[in-house]
Scaffold this motif. Structure first.
Motif, PDB file in Angstrom:
ATOM      1  N   ARG A 114      46.339 -71.256 -11.762  1.00  0.00           N
ATOM      2  CA  ARG A 114      46.326 -70.022 -12.735  1.00  0.00           C
ATOM      3  C   ARG A 114      45.807 -69.380 -13.506  1.00  0.00           C
ATOM      4  O   ARG A 114      46.151 -69.724 -14.456  1.00  0.00           O
ATOM      5  N   VAL A 115      44.226 -68.818 -13.547  1.00  0.00           N
ATOM      6  CA  VAL A 115      43.762 -68.164 -15.135  1.00  0.00           C
ATOM      7  C   VAL A 115      43.797 -66.757 -15.089  1.00  0.00           C
ATOM      8  O   VAL A 115      43.440 -65.866 -14.591  1.00  0.00           O
ATOM      9  N   LEU A 116      44.783 -66.693 -16.331  1.00  0.00           N
ATOM     10  CA  LEU A 116      44.551 -64.593 -16.981  1.00  0.00           C
ATOM     11  C   LEU A 116      43.199 -64.938 -17.563  1.00  0.00           C
ATOM     12  O   LEU A 116      42.967 -65.539 -18.973  1.00  0.00           O
ATOM     13  N   GLY A 117      42.045 -64.212 -17.127  1.00  0.00           N
ATOM     14  CA  GLY A 117      41.240 -63.653 -18.104  1.00  0.00           C
ATOM     15  C   GLY A 117      40.773 -62.528 -17.847  1.00  0.00           C
ATOM     16  O   GLY A 117      40.522 -61.250 -16.748  1.00  0.00           O
ATOM     17  N   ASP A 118      39.761 -62.003 -19.054  1.00  0.00           N
ATOM     18  CA  ASP A 118      39.404 -60.379 -18.445  1.00  0.00           C
ATOM     19  C   ASP A 118      37.831 -60.496 -18.153  1.00  0.00           C
ATOM     20  O   ASP A 118      36.820 -61.923 -18.044  1.00  0.00           O
ATOM     21  N   PRO A 119      37.622 -60.030 -16.447  1.00  0.00           N
ATOM     22  CA  PRO A 119      36.797 -60.345 -15.643  1.00  0.00           C
ATOM     23  C   PRO A 119      34.966 -59.942 -16.267  1.00  0.00           C
ATOM     24  O   PRO A 119      33.981 -60.875 -16.048  1.00  0.00           O
ATOM     25  N   ALA A 172      50.136 -56.521 -17.112  1.00  0.00           N
ATOM     26  CA  ALA A 172      50.883 -58.066 -18.154  1.00  0.00           C
ATOM     27  C   ALA A 172      49.647 -58.134 -19.133  1.00  0.00           C
ATOM     28  O   ALA A 172      48.924 -58.546 -20.706  1.00  0.00           O
ATOM     29  N   ALA A 173      48.568 -57.406 -18.566  1.00  0.00           N
ATOM     30  CA  ALA A 173      47.491 -57.726 -19.235  1.00  0.00           C
ATOM     31  C   ALA A 173      46.918 -56.956 -19.434  1.00  0.00           C
ATOM     32  O   ALA A 173      46.539 -57.281 -21.266  1.00  0.00           O
ATOM     33  N   VAL A 174      46.979 -55.762 -20.191  1.00  0.00           N
ATOM     34  CA  VAL A 174      46.964 -54.501 -20.995  1.00  0.00           C
ATOM     35  C   VAL A 174      47.369 -54.889 -22.478  1.00  0.00           C
ATOM     36  O   VAL A 174      47.371 -54.783 -22.851  1.00  0.00           O
ATOM     37  N   ASN A 175      48.884 -55.196 -22.001  1.00  0.00           N
ATOM     38  CA  ASN A 175      50.240 -55.663 -23.377  1.00  0.00           C
ATOM     39  C   ASN A 175      50.302 -56.619 -23.372  1.00  0.00           C
ATOM     40  O   ASN A 175      51.017 -57.229 -23.846  1.00  0.00           O
ATOM     41  N   PHE A 176      49.470 -57.528 -23.453  1.00  0.00           N
ATOM     42  CA  PHE A 176      49.366 -59.080 -23.666  1.00  0.00           C
ATOM     43  C   PHE A 176      49.413 -59.483 -25.365  1.00  0.00           C
ATOM     44  O   PHE A 176      50.522 -60.185 -25.321  1.00  0.00           O
ATOM     45  N   GLU A 177      49.398 -58.314 -25.956  1.00  0.00           N
ATOM     46  CA  GLU A 177      49.045 -59.003 -27.336  1.00  0.00           C
ATOM     47  C   GLU A 177      51.155 -58.426 -27.812  1.00  0.00           C
ATOM     48  O   GLU A 177      50.833 -59.381 -28.625  1.00  0.00           O
ATOM     49  N   GLU A 228      56.279 -65.921 -12.624  1.00  0.00           N
ATOM     50  CA  GLU A 228      56.410 -65.617 -10.951  1.00  0.00           C
ATOM     51  C   GLU A 228      54.986 -65.361 -10.192  1.00  0.00           C
ATOM     52  O   GLU A 228      54.889 -66.150  -9.648  1.00  0.00           O
ATOM     53  N   ASN A 229      53.563 -65.426 -11.147  1.00  0.00           N
ATOM     54  CA  ASN A 229      52.984 -65.691 -10.688  1.00  0.00           C
ATOM     55  C   ASN A 229      51.962 -66.954 -10.884  1.00  0.00           C
ATOM     56  O   ASN A 229      51.109 -66.897 -10.796  1.00  0.00           O
ATOM     57  N   ASN A 230      52.918 -67.764 -11.614  1.00  0.00           N
ATOM     58  CA  ASN A 230      51.959 -68.883 -12.202  1.00  0.00           C
ATOM     59  C   ASN A 230      51.095 -69.371 -12.410  1.00  0.00           C
ATOM     60  O   ASN A 230      50.294 -69.548 -12.623  1.00  0.00           O
ATOM     61  N   ILE A 231      50.897 -67.733 -13.842  1.00  0.00           N
ATOM     62  CA  ILE A 231      49.989 -67.764 -14.374  1.00  0.00           C
ATOM     63  C   ILE A 231      50.048 -68.456 -15.919  1.00  0.00           C
ATOM     64  O   ILE A 231      51.254 -67.932 -16.817  1.00  0.00           O
ATOM     65  N   ARG A 232      49.577 -69.827 -15.831  1.00  0.00           N
ATOM     66  CA  ARG A 232      49.927 -70.823 -17.575  1.00  0.00           C
ATOM     67  C   ARG A 232      48.705 -70.588 -18.675  1.00  0.00           C
ATOM     68  O   ARG A 232      48.515 -70.956 -19.468  1.00  0.00           O
ATOM     69  N   TYR A 233      47.173 -69.643 -17.858  1.00  0.00           N
ATOM     70  CA  TYR A 233      46.312 -69.754 -18.955  1.00  0.00           C
ATOM     71  C   TYR A 233      46.481 -68.651 -18.872  1.00  0.00           C
ATOM     72  O   TYR A 233      45.777 -68.226 -18.211  1.00  0.00           O
ATOM     73  N   LEU A 234      45.424 -69.269 -19.743  1.00  0.00           N
ATOM     74  CA  LEU A 234      43.920 -68.405 -20.947  1.00  0.00           C
ATOM     75  C   LEU A 234      42.516 -68.252 -21.129  1.00  0.00           C
ATOM     76  O   LEU A 234      42.842 -69.324 -22.244  1.00  0.00           O
ATOM     77  N   TYR A 235      42.070 -67.442 -20.453  1.00  0.00           N
ATOM     78  CA  TYR A 235      40.269 -67.760 -20.908  1.00  0.00           C
ATOM     79  C   TYR A 235      39.536 -66.206 -21.654  1.00  0.00           C
ATOM     80  O   TYR A 235      40.022 -64.844 -21.239  1.00  0.00           O
ATOM     81  N   LEU A 279      43.238 -57.631 -23.106  1.00  0.00           N
ATOM     82  CA  LEU A 279      43.513 -59.783 -23.010  1.00  0.00           C
ATOM     83  C   LEU A 279      42.872 -59.320 -24.521  1.00  0.00           C
ATOM     84  O   LEU A 279      42.440 -61.106 -24.812  1.00  0.00           O
ATOM     85  N   ARG A 280      41.454 -58.899 -24.837  1.00  0.00           N
ATOM     86  CA  ARG A 280      40.896 -59.819 -26.326  1.00  0.00           C
ATOM     87  C   ARG A 280      41.491 -58.848 -27.340  1.00  0.00           C
ATOM     88  O   ARG A 280      41.185 -60.016 -27.947  1.00  0.00           O
ATOM     89  N   ASN A 281      41.934 -58.360 -26.917  1.00  0.00           N
ATOM     90  CA  ASN A 281      43.624 -57.729 -28.469  1.00  0.00           C
ATOM     91  C   ASN A 281      44.445 -58.892 -28.256  1.00  0.00           C
ATOM     92  O   ASN A 281      44.730 -59.752 -29.094  1.00  0.00           O
ATOM     93  N   GLY A 282      45.132 -59.432 -27.263  1.00  0.00           N
ATOM     94  CA  GLY A 282      45.623 -61.077 -26.870  1.00  0.00           C
ATOM     95  C   GLY A 282      45.471 -62.307 -26.993  1.00  0.00           C
ATOM     96  O   GLY A 282      45.725 -62.923 -27.965  1.00  0.00           O
ATOM     97  N   ALA A 283      44.174 -62.117 -27.423  1.00  0.00           N
ATOM     98  CA  ALA A 283      43.245 -63.407 -27.780  1.00  0.00           C
ATOM     99  C   ALA A 283      43.573 -63.512 -29.353  1.00  0.00           C
ATOM    100  O   ALA A 283      43.083 -65.234 -29.317  1.00  0.00           O
ATOM    101  N   ASN A 284      43.971 -63.038 -29.700  1.00  0.00           N
ATOM    102  CA  ASN A 284      44.953 -62.927 -31.261  1.00  0.00           C
ATOM    103  C   ASN A 284      45.823 -64.112 -31.418  1.00  0.00           C
ATOM    104  O   ASN A 284      45.512 -64.153 -32.734  1.00  0.00           O
ATOM    105  N   LEU A 285      46.108 -64.401 -30.664  1.00  0.00           N
ATOM    106  CA  LEU A 285      47.919 -64.997 -30.364  1.00  0.00           C
ATOM    107  C   LEU A 285      47.390 -66.248 -30.205  1.00  0.00           C
ATOM    108  O   LEU A 285      48.238 -67.030 -29.900  1.00  0.00           O
ATOM    109  N   THR A 286      46.065 -67.251 -29.724  1.00  0.00           N
ATOM    110  CA  THR A 286      45.320 -68.149 -29.449  1.00  0.00           C
ATOM    111  C   THR A 286      45.927 -69.394 -30.533  1.00  0.00           C
ATOM    112  O   THR A 286      46.121 -70.344 -29.840  1.00  0.00           O
TER     113      THR A 286
END
Length: 680
Positions: free
Chosen positions: A567-572, A603-608, A622-629, A649-656
């Protein structure tokens, strides 16, 4: 440039879509005793009814939606209607009489000539319209770069995965917890049936349905209405389909901009319902009660596809119905006592129906849309509608006006007035008026267009639904006179059948040449551009595409690189939501907007802050989310900047830099979230 070899691979899906749209309805219609024009008009309507209600019934009894459920539901309805066929066959046996053969040869020759030209007209319109969709899209696996396209493509995938095609549940696609909610599913149910022809390629099957609507359904429907209002002039089937293809506000606009596939599909059924109403309300018409069931079932099917199509039918039929009502009151129209009771009860039934509809959540959602600013003046909107140039100044609009459409429509309106077909003129003016209200946001009249989401695209697309038949009426009136003049000039020694065929050939050549030269290649110049601007791929900062060809290839690779339960987390807003439709990989947010779980949104808003806030990792695990797009480019950035999910999520992309790269495709990448693997 279109790759025709790739499109050739979608031919099985095209055939399945056409079969699903016509054959079951044809069988049921024939069982109900319909023939000729009524049979043609009811076939797609009854098929849509069977698909929409069949998907609901299948979900209720636990059967997965697909061809098996569709055929089983069709068979059940055929068995229900079988007694009607038995009664009809007995009536035909009693009423059968000998044919008069004195002029059979001559009539057969004329009929064959007209059928040949009609087939040529439909075939040419189908080829022109189909290539007008294929060429600007380029490849069948390319999705439109549009907001609503995300939801509709993911909805098809959701039906394929769950087997649930019920209109009562499809809204679950825009939730994070698969919460059943109402959303019209008729188009999605139909598209799912075509998916097996392209190995469940959701995008290709959706594009194939656009071809069927543009090249098959719309030309036939427009020609049918044109044939009826021209007193059954066969020229409507010869040049009518090509005249219909000259319009761009429909079908190209809703089938590309938005993308409003369900609205486009529902609108394409309007001419077929209108055909039934015209026949049913004709003066002296008999056996009206036999047509009424098809009308009711067809309207139910249209509602399941999208209710806005039914609203358009109401606008058009209202004026014809009022004329019929006054004709009965004055004693000028034949009507049995039962028919009079039915006709006079219609306003009460419709009024009660609208009252209850106005108190539903669906109505409240549709009428709650607030448009930010008007597009221009009232008079400008009227001019746009006449020239088939609705909303021409958007970046994905079409600026060029069409004098041919304006001239043909105005001439058709004059013919309507001369022939006393006043309801057609009033229906056209009503739709143009509604578009002008919607475009200019004229406040006193906004309540009239609120059921269309106060959307000028939807209201503007309804104008050609009545303008095309009126244009057909005007042009075939002119062509018929040309044929008469040519026929009179030909030598009598040719014989009546040969002279008629030759006159039709010359008249058809003149008509088609004239339309081609004055309409911008049968409307393809503007139509193809409209499709192109909604599918084109822009790789640039600022406004960019949702997804590119490289990204599509990248997504399909991921299917083999990720575990089945990934299951992937990403900005639609960066195209990640289409992972679900294209690669069948589950994503957290399957649409740009929807009813999302507050914890997942947080979780998405505060991903950073994932390294600082343990609640974020808890929610992800808990939601089996292990990937970031991630994607360096964002669709509609000025809107994304106002959405907390996109910003977070755009700010959180700095953690890649602390994540493991799984794969990448041009500007997009998929990362494995490793921060949540660390011991707390």
């Amino acid at each position: 440039m279109a790759n025709l070899f790739l499109w050739a691979e979608t031919l099985p899906a095209f055939c399945l879509a056409v079969i699903a749209l016509f054959v079951p309805g044809f069988l049921l219609s024939r069982i109900m005793g319909y023939r000729r024009v009524i049979l043609l008009a009811t076939s797609p309507l009854l098929s849509v009814f069977l698909m929409g209600t069949g998907a609901i019934a299948a979900q209720r009894v636990g059967i997965l939606w697909g061809w098996g459920a569709y055929l089983l539901w069709t068979l059940l309805w055929i068995l229900i209607m079988l007694p009607v066929l038995i009664v009809k066959l007995r009536q035909q046996h009693v009423e059968r009489s000998a044919r008069n053969g004195s002029t059979a040869s001559y009539r057969t020759a004329i009929t064959r000539s007209k059928l040949l030209f009609s087939f040529f007209g439909f075939a040419l319109a189908a080829l022109v319209s189909a290539y007008g969709v294929i060429a600007p899209i380029g490849k069948p696996m390319r999705p439109p770069q549009t907001w609503d396209g995300i939801f509709h493509l993911n909805a098809i995938r959701w039906i394929l995965n769950t087997g649930n095609g019920s209109t009562l549940d499809l809204g679950a696609v825009s939730t994070t917890g698969n919460i059943p909610r109402f959303y019209p599913a008729g188009w999605h149910d139909w598209t799912v049936l075509a998916c097996s022809g392209v190995s469940d390629d959701v995008v290709a099957s959706a594009n194939v349905t656009s071809i069927v609507i543009s090249a098959i359904l719309w030309p036939i429907g427009a020609a049918l209405v044109g044939w009826l209002i021209s007193n059954r002039n066969m020229w409507a089937f010869v040049i009518g389909p090509l005249i219909a293809t000259c319009f761009t506000a429909f079908p190209e606009r809703p089938l590309s901009f938005g993308t409003l596939w369900p609205t486009g599909f529902s609108y394409s059924l309007v001419p077929f319902v209108l055909t039934l109403f015209i026949v049913m309300l004709e003066d002296g018409a008999r056996k009206r009660a036999r047509i009424l069931p098809a009308v009711i079932l067809g309207i139910i099917g249209m509602t399941i596809v999208h209710p806005t199509g039914v609203l358009v039918v109401c606008v058009f039929v209202l004026w014809r119905f009022l004329g019929h009502l006054f004709s009965i009151i004055r004693g000028r129209s034949f009507a049995t006592r039962q028919w009079k009771v039915f006709v006079f009860s219609i306003p009460i039934v419709v009024g009660v129906g609208f009252f209850f509809l106005s108190h539903t959540s669906v109505w409240r959602i549709a009428t709650s849309f607030q448009r930010m600013g008007s597009g221009g003046s009232f008079s400008t909107a009227i001019k746009q509608a006449i020239f088939d140039a609705q909303i021409p100044f958007q970046w994905n609009g079409y600026i060029s006006q069409k004098p041919f459409i304006a001239v043909a429509t105005i001439f058709g309106l004059i013919v309507c007035l001369v022939c006393r077909k006043y309801w057609l003129t009033i229906a056209y003016c009503s739709m143009v008026l509604l578009y002008a209200i919607c475009y200019s946001l004229w406040e006193p009249g906004l309540f009239l267009v609120a059921p269309w989401y106060t959307d000028a695209i939807r209201v503007g697309a309804a104008v050609p639904l009545i303008a095309a038949p009126i244009s057909i009426l005007g042009l075939i009136t002119l062509v018929s006179q040309v044929q008469h003049v040519i026929g009179s000039a030909l030598p009598s020694k040719l014989g009546p059948s040969a002279r008629t065929a030759l006159a039709m050939t010359l008249s058809a050549a003149c008509a088609l040449s004239g339309v081609y030269l004055t309409s911008g290649k049968f409307g393809r110049t503007a139509g193809a551009h409209q499709v192109y601007v909604s599918y084109m791929q822009q790789i640039r900062r600022g406004y960019s595409s949702l997804i590119t060809d490289d990204e599509i290839t990248f997504m399909k690779r991921l299917k083999d690189e990720l575990p089945p339960d990934a299951r992937v987390l990403g900005d639609p807003m960066n195209g990640s939501a289409l992972l679900y439709a294209i690669a069948n990989i589950d994503v957290v947010f399957r649409h740009i907007t929807g009813s999302f779980d507050p914890d997942l949104v947080d979780a998405a808003v505060n991903f950073e802050k994932i390294d600082e806030d343990p609640k974020i990792c808890q929610t992800l695990n808990e939601n089996n989310i292990r990937y970031l797009y991630t994607d360096l480019l964002t669709y509609w950035p000025e809107h994304a900047r106002s959405r907390p999910i996109s910003v977070g999520l755009r700010n959180g992309a700095n953690l890649t830099k602390d994540m493991r790269l799984v794969d990448s495709g041009r500007t997009a990448s998929l990362w494995e979230i490793t921060q949540c693997d660390k011991p707390s």
